[in-house]
Scaffold this active site. Structure first.
Site, mmCIF file in Angstrom:
data_model
loop_
_atom_site.group_PDB
_atom_site.id
_atom_site.type_symbol
_atom_site.label_atom_id
_atom_site.label_comp_id
_atom_site.label_asym_id
_atom_site.label_seq_id
_atom_site.Cartn_x
_atom_site.Cartn_y
_atom_site.Cartn_z
ATOM 1 N N ARG A 41 0.864 -1.145 0.076
ATOM 2 C CA ARG A 41 -0.089 0.045 0.030
ATOM 3 C C ARG A 41 1.007 1.237 0.054
ATOM 4 O O ARG A 41 0.696 2.208 -0.591
ATOM 5 C CB ARG A 41 -0.950 -0.152 1.062
ATOM 6 C CG ARG A 41 -2.165 0.840 1.114
ATOM 7 C CD ARG A 41 -3.234 0.887 1.950
ATOM 8 N NE ARG A 41 -4.307 0.178 1.340
ATOM 9 C CZ ARG A 41 -5.201 0.438 0.324
ATOM 10 N NH1 ARG A 41 -5.450 1.698 0.256
ATOM 11 N NH2 ARG A 41 -6.157 -0.457 0.260
ATOM 12 N N GLU B 202 -10.075 5.694 6.579
ATOM 13 C CA GLU B 202 -8.612 5.908 6.514
ATOM 14 C C GLU B 202 -8.183 7.319 5.736
ATOM 15 O O GLU B 202 -7.455 8.126 6.018
ATOM 16 C CB GLU B 202 -7.723 4.846 5.875
ATOM 17 C CG GLU B 202 -7.852 3.390 6.614
ATOM 18 C CD GLU B 202 -7.375 2.462 6.091
ATOM 19 O OE1 GLU B 202 -8.111 1.920 4.786
ATOM 20 O OE2 GLU B 202 -6.357 1.900 6.113
#
Lengths: 772, 215
Positions: A312, A718
């Site tokens: 990520r 997030e």
């Protein structure tokens, strides 16, 4: 216009939260015979376990058992995705805080007193405690990973301008207010029900079964609510539950294991700290032509979820910017520290900072406005493919950027701040802007699935269960709103129930911001199945077409020639039951379109992107290095929000958490590898005084998701955490105002007063030496 | 009426009660055995008696003198609304009102407070009859996970009383004047209650609303 979705609804437990009636695991009544557990930990970061003598502990009053690696009936392995991450160290000790054994006693005090009596001898080795040393020794938990596009070497060589820089960011303690806890209860045939404060009940089930050597079907993991998770209750919660399960199995009695704050902080993994080195090539306007970056993560002692975090980080190194030639290499460094793990953003925050640092340096190098240089590099039509091959669709970058600049009155305040800095030698202010593009979906395609279970009872009340866990983010109310919309009943008719592996199996963790996307659709599917059955039966029963049946306001209208019969939803439910129609259904959802090749690091890992922008203003005291965030303006794309009140709370909270990561939250290990910031007295999370006094948060208006997300909403957990990157940028701007701005500012995170002061001193020195 | 200590539901001393009635079917044999071998620790430990009022009810407890007020509330009186966040007086989750003033209940011993009047979050209001501060927290979404909320609410109630009583804070500019109900005052006074979800803005909004309606 629905009054069920896209509206503010209070948290499902609101009234219980404010009256103290919401039960967390430590609040549950304890059945007679409940035992309490305490852990025995290594105080040494690295070495060989020579002796573990529990004789004295076993004779302490109230002690029922002392359990070590040899008392694990199944496999001594709590790894989430790898292998050989022991619950209790067998011979090697890998970090200070590693669990060696566990005492189970009649009372908590007895367990803790006895744990202190366990004699541990470790032959200490030389620990690796930082990324640089790990890189030098090639100490990795996995092979380096690379995303490559084009020919960055050639493009850098040919670029009119090139810059190379290094910096680092620290890790972050989750500091969920409810520390890790599990309560394991033996039942029929010794099968175990474990109440776990976990974001991943299925992993708790699997790992409990693994350490016990059982089939999965003998363990049920249950969680009604968590007192905060933030990624810290995925793999970290799993081993706590596994330990409690072993003790419950061994003693045949209920066992509760709750980690005291300090034990929690020294045993559990955190956000990965990163070291960076990059070279960026660009033209005279500031257009980026190539990037060659190394991102080195501190994985801690084991694999844990580091591969996902590194992936990520690499897939977010581009952030909002088109970079034609791109190479990002991610190292997962093995150190003798806590095994770092998921934390809100999951490597994304550590990825996006690279280009933010680079663009500030490019702007500085060219003497251009960093705000304009950023916008110049945004993804746009014709320059819209990410380095890993996914096209940036539905690009809201320009909109978010324009809105945040207008809402924050950029031009006026820039001038105001420059005037302030010219007039004030001691206090300096700074402004920072940040654009965000964040990919939504688990990077591993198979994890993007969810299940739900909905029951309609014959009075019209509804019970809702799904695989997602409620940790304060408002998932339960959002999914209940979805079900209310399907049945057109008041959301109060729907009762969300505790997440349980016995109700919805084989679930993914509530993570990666996907909770409402996945579980919302799964619950919709279940509810819609029941609704379809009800419609079919009502049509047959009343002799009308299915299209003549309308659900609205808690009622069902049967439109017939000459009459409009109205039943309450409950009356129809009862009618269906009398007609032998099943009013219970499971629902299932899998995210479409996504695919990912972990070898070539290419594919479409994300169903969609979420966008946002932030502007932050800070002030620093150049004599002490102290800083304040004076104002923040945020714009966040939530698609068509399911619940704007919940989403606003998520955005504000995420920003504050990100601000903490980049400013005041410093993890500090001593030279022997012991974490010395192991409590709120030494580890500073943002408090009420740290929130920007002017805090303007808006959801991007009129931006329904183009992809088929649940009612066109978008994930929110997030992405807004990264908006706090604007604070870091603003701090660099303020520090730059100290000197002559001849050299670019390097500011490692967390930007503690010490680091800000050191950067201020550097800026002063460099402007003095630069002076004639 | 004071209820005698032996009738209190004690979450962690139920083991002793169970041991004396080991014939209960659900109690595993291991329990009876181990309890027979090891006398309950409480029998050996020195205990002290203390009486105070909690949420309007007189309470008589007999405790190990080292028991914190927090553990006495949670384990001795089954008042689990008050939370344990750090157990070191640094997070504020355990805040209760003691004689009208706020206190970290993990940092004080129960036996230090004979005759005190203690209010926990359960004593402020119930879902049917919310205290104005509780109602304001609901209205302004002043929580997410809810774990720090009871402490935040008790603290907030006390903050308004402190301002009302003219008690200055670190940010009060004029020590001779009555402190003002500013955002800066509220943020300063609430700084001992940490919220990891970051609901601070909404918490200040909730307190401001209650303060406004009082004024």
């Amino acid at each position: 216009m629905s009054d069920k979705i896209h509206v503010a609804r209070r948290h499902d437990s609101a009234l219980k939260h404010v009256t103290g009636q919401a039960l967390y695991i430590d609040d549950m009544p304890e059945p007679p015979g409940t035992l309490h557990a305490a852990l025995v930990l290594s105080k040494v970061a690295c070495g060989r376990l020579m002796r573990l003598d529990a004789d004295a502990a076993k004779t302490m009053p109230g002690v029922v058992a002392v359990l070590g690696p040899h008392d694990i009936p199944g496999r001594n392995d709590i790894a989430a995705i790898g292998k050989n991450e022991p619950l209790f160290a067998l011979d090697r000790v890998e970090f200070a805080g590693q669990t060696l054994a566990m005492v189970v006693a009649e009372t908590l005090d007895a367990a803790r007193a006895a744990a202190a009596k366990v004699v541990v001898e470790i032959e200490a080795g030389e620990p690796i405690l930082d990324i640089a040393t790990a890189l030098a020794r090639e100490s990795y938990v996995q092979a380096p990973a690379t995303i490559l596009r084009g020919d960055p070497d050639a493009a850098l060589a040919a670029a009119p301008h090139r810059l190379t820089a290094e910096f680092s960011v620290g890790g972050q303690e989750h500091f969920y207010l409810e520390s890790q806890i599990a309560f394991a209860l033996p039942g029929e045939d010794g099968d175990i029900t474990v109440h776990s404060s976990t974001q991943h009940p299925t992993e708790v089930q699997h790992v409990c079964a693994r350490v016990l050597g059982w089939d999965f079907n003998r363990v049920t993991a249950v969680v009604r609510r968590l007192g905060g998770g933030f990624g810290g209750k995925e793999s970290n919660a799993t081993w706590v539950a596994a330990a409690a399960a072993i003790a419950a199995n061994h003693t045949g009695r209920p066992v509760k294991l709750r980690l005291p704050r300090e034990v929690d902080m020294v045993t559990t993994g955190k956000r990965h700290g990163f070291d960076y080195r990059y070279t960026v090539g660009f033209d005279s306007e500031g257009r980026v032509l190539a990037l060659d970056a190394v991102l080195a993560a501190d994985a801690g002692w084991s694999l844990d979820m580091t591969p996902g975090v590194v992936t990520r980080a690499l897939t977010h190194t581009d952030n909002a910017y088109w970079i034609p030639h791109f190479r990002a290499v991610g190292y997962a460094c093995r150190t003798h520290k806590q095994s770092n793990t998921a934390f809100r953003g999951f490597g994304g925050p550590q990825g996006v900072v690279v280009m933010e640092d680079a663009l500030d340096r490019i702007a500085h190098h060219l003497g251009r406005d960093p705000v304009e240089v950023r916008a110049l590099n945004f993804y746009a039509e014709g320059r819209d493919e990410t380095p890993y091959g996914q096209t940036v669709d539905e690009n809201h970058l320009e909109r978010c950027w324009a809105e945040v600049k207008a809402g924050g009155e950029l031009e006026r305040r820039r001038a105001e701040i420059d005037a302030f800095n010219a007039a004030n030698p001691v206090l300096k202010r700074g402004l920072g802007l940040f654009p965000l593009k964040f990919g939504i979906s688990f990077n591993l395609p198979h994890m993007n699935q969810a299940g739900a279970l909905v029951h309609v009872y014959t009075d019209g009340s509804i019970r809702l269960n799904h695989g997602g866990t409620e940790m304060g983010q408002g998932l339960f109310i959002k999914v209940a709103q979805v079900v209310a919309e399907v049945f057109q009943v008041d959301v109060d008719r729907i009762r969300p129930s505790a997440t349980s592996t016995a109700e919805v199996p084989n679930t993914s963790p509530t993570a990666a911001s996907t909770g409402s996307d996945l579980n919302g659709w799964a619950a919709w599917d279940a509810a819609n199945t029941i609704r379809s059955r009800m419609v079919a039966y009502a049509a047959e029963h009343f002799g009308v077409a299915e299209t003549d049946i309308e659900f609205a306001d808690g009622t069902v209208r049967i439109a017939r020639p000459g009459s409009n019969q109205v039943l309450t939803f409950g009356e129809l439910a009862k009618l269906c039951w009398l007609g032998r129609v099943s009013l219970s259904a499971t629902g299932y959802y899998k995210t479409p379109k996504i695919h990912w090749d972990p070898v070539s690091m290419r594919g479409r890992p994300f169903f969609y992107f979420s966008f946002g922008a932030a502007m932050a203003e800070v002030a620093i005291d150049t004599l002490t290095g102290e800083s304040r965030v004076l104002r923040a303006d945020l714009v966040q794309d939530c698609g068509r929000s399911l619940n704007p009140a919940i989403d606003l709370g998520q955005i504000e909270g995420a920003f504050v958490q990100g601000q903490g990561w980049l400013t005041c939250e410093e993890l500090w290990w001593d030279a022997s590898g012991r974490l010395r910031t192991a409590g709120p007295s030494t580890y500073k999370i943002p408090g009420s005084r740290d929130v920007p006094p002017v805090f303007n948060v808006t959801l991007l208006d009129n931006a329904p998701s183009r992809e088929a997300t649940i009612f066109r909403s978008k994930a929110v957990g997030e992405p807004p955490l990264m908006l706090a990157t604007a604070v870091w940028t603003a701090l660099k701007d303020a520090i730059g105002a100290v000197g002559s701005r001849r050299t670019p500012v390097r500011l490692d995170a967390p930007a503690t007063p010490e680091r800000v002061l050191a950067a201020v001193e550097r800026a002063r020195r460099e402007s003095r030496t630069a002076a004639p | 009426m004071a209820s005698p200590p032996q009738q209190e539901l004690r979450r962690r001393s139920m083991i002793a009660a169970a041991a004396t009635t080991a014939a209960i079917g659900t109690v595993p044999a291991a329990l009876a055995q181990s309890s027979a071998e090891t006398p309950p620790e409480a029998a050996k430990a020195t205990t002290l008696k203390v009486s105070f009022t909690v949420n309007g009810k007189p309470r008589d407890l007999e405790l190990d003198p080292r028991t914190t007020l927090l553990d006495a509330l949670r384990e001795g009186m089954n008042l689990t609304g008050t939370k344990k966040g750090c157990d070191h007086g640094q997070c504020g989750a355990c805040t209760v009102l003691l004689d009208g003033r706020r206190i970290n209940s993990c940092l004080t011993l129960a036996v230090m407070h004979p005759g005190a009047d203690i209010t926990t979050v359960e004593g402020l209001g119930t879902p049917d009859r919310l205290h104005p501060m509780q109602a304001a927290f609901v209205k302004h979404d002043g929580y997410q996970c809810g774990y720090c909320t009871p402490g935040q609410i008790c603290s907030a109630v006390a903050v308004l009383a402190e301002i009302e009583a003219g008690i200055p804070s670190h940010v009060t500019t004029d020590l001779n004047a009555k402190p003002q109900l500013t955002g800066a005052e509220l943020r300063e006074r609430m700084s001992g209650n940490i919220c990891r979800c970051g609901a601070y803005s909404n918490i200040v909004d909730a307190i401001t609303e209650v303060a406004g309606s009082k004024a």
